[in-house]
Design a protein around this motif. Structure first.
Motif, short mmCIF file in Angstrom:
data_model
loop_
_atom_site.label_atom_id
_atom_site.label_comp_id
_atom_site.label_asym_id
_atom_site.label_seq_id
_atom_site.Cartn_x
_atom_site.Cartn_y
_atom_site.Cartn_z
N SER A 108 49.41 61.06 34.44
CA SER A 108 50.66 60.16 33.22
C SER A 108 50.73 58.86 32.64
O SER A 108 50.76 58.93 31.50
CB SER A 108 51.52 60.05 34.44
OG SER A 108 51.95 60.66 35.28
N LYS A 111 48.87 60.06 29.65
CA LYS A 111 49.63 61.19 28.45
C LYS A 111 50.85 60.27 27.84
O LYS A 111 51.25 60.41 26.52
CB LYS A 111 50.22 61.61 29.49
CG LYS A 111 49.82 62.86 29.25
CD LYS A 111 49.98 64.00 30.66
CE LYS A 111 49.23 65.27 30.32
NZ LYS A 111 49.66 66.14 31.49
N LYS A 112 51.10 58.88 28.50
CA LYS A 112 52.59 58.10 27.76
C LYS A 112 51.71 57.78 26.50
O LYS A 112 52.43 56.90 25.74
CB LYS A 112 53.41 57.23 28.84
CG LYS A 112 54.22 58.24 30.06
CD LYS A 112 54.57 56.83 30.98
CE LYS A 112 54.99 58.01 32.08
NZ LYS A 112 55.70 56.37 32.77
N ASN A 114 49.32 59.18 24.88
CA ASN A 114 48.76 59.84 24.19
C ASN A 114 46.46 59.70 24.15
O ASN A 114 46.01 60.11 22.77
CB ASN A 114 49.20 60.14 22.79
CG ASN A 114 49.01 61.76 21.92
OD1 ASN A 114 48.81 62.69 22.79
ND2 ASN A 114 48.53 60.98 20.98
#
Length: 156
Positions: A108, A111-112, A114
């Motif tokens: 996570s 992903k935040k 990128n």
């Protein structure tokens, strides 16, 4: 349960976790980490905001690091990725899905911002390799590291 960046006042608990886990691994014939842990190295990782702790109430039962990839950059790895490393959970708490909590947090986090996240383990640690595969990581291959091989995994 809480995950937070480690602070200097967490140092002794972090070292305790890392040393206990290292001794437990060495009893199983897994010699990926040296015992005892270098206090100055851990202080540096805390000061650079790389090191995290997993807590229940105020007890640290796990630790791990996330940093920009650089030490693995000579391998076939996406540039400017993140590296999840040094995952350690006290032996008495292993098998309770805390490793999955850590890998989910790290994915996570990546992903935040990128980014792709990579991790590795000693190539002979079949149990850990299966754990990573079962937690959504993709096997990238085995690569030489000092006098042994490591298996590299990448987040999907």
């Amino acid at each position: 349960m809480q995950i937070k960046l480690a602070k200097l006042n967490d140092l002794q608990q972090v070292l305790n976790v890392l040393n206990k886990v290292t001794l437990d691994l060495q009893k199983k014939g897994i010699n990926q980490w040296d015992y005892p842990w270098d206090t100055n190295k851990i202080i540096s990782e805390i000061q650079n905001n790389y090191l995290y702790v997993l807590l229940i109430d105020s007890e640290i039962l796990g630790t791990f690091g996330i940093k920009e990839i650089d030490c693995l950059s000579e391998l076939a790895i996406d540039s400017k990725s993140k590296y999840l490393y040094q995952i350690a959970i006290l032996p008495e708490y292993q098998g309770n899905k805390f490793g999955s909590v850590i890998t989910e947090f790290a994915c996570s986090f990546a992903k935040k911002v990128n980014k792709t996240i990579y991790l590795d383990c000693w190539a002979g640690n079949e149990k850990l390799k299966h754990f990573y595969l079962n937690n959504g990581f993709e096997y990238q291959g085995d690569f030489p590291e000092k006098d042994y091989f490591i298996s590299i995994f990448k987040s999907n």
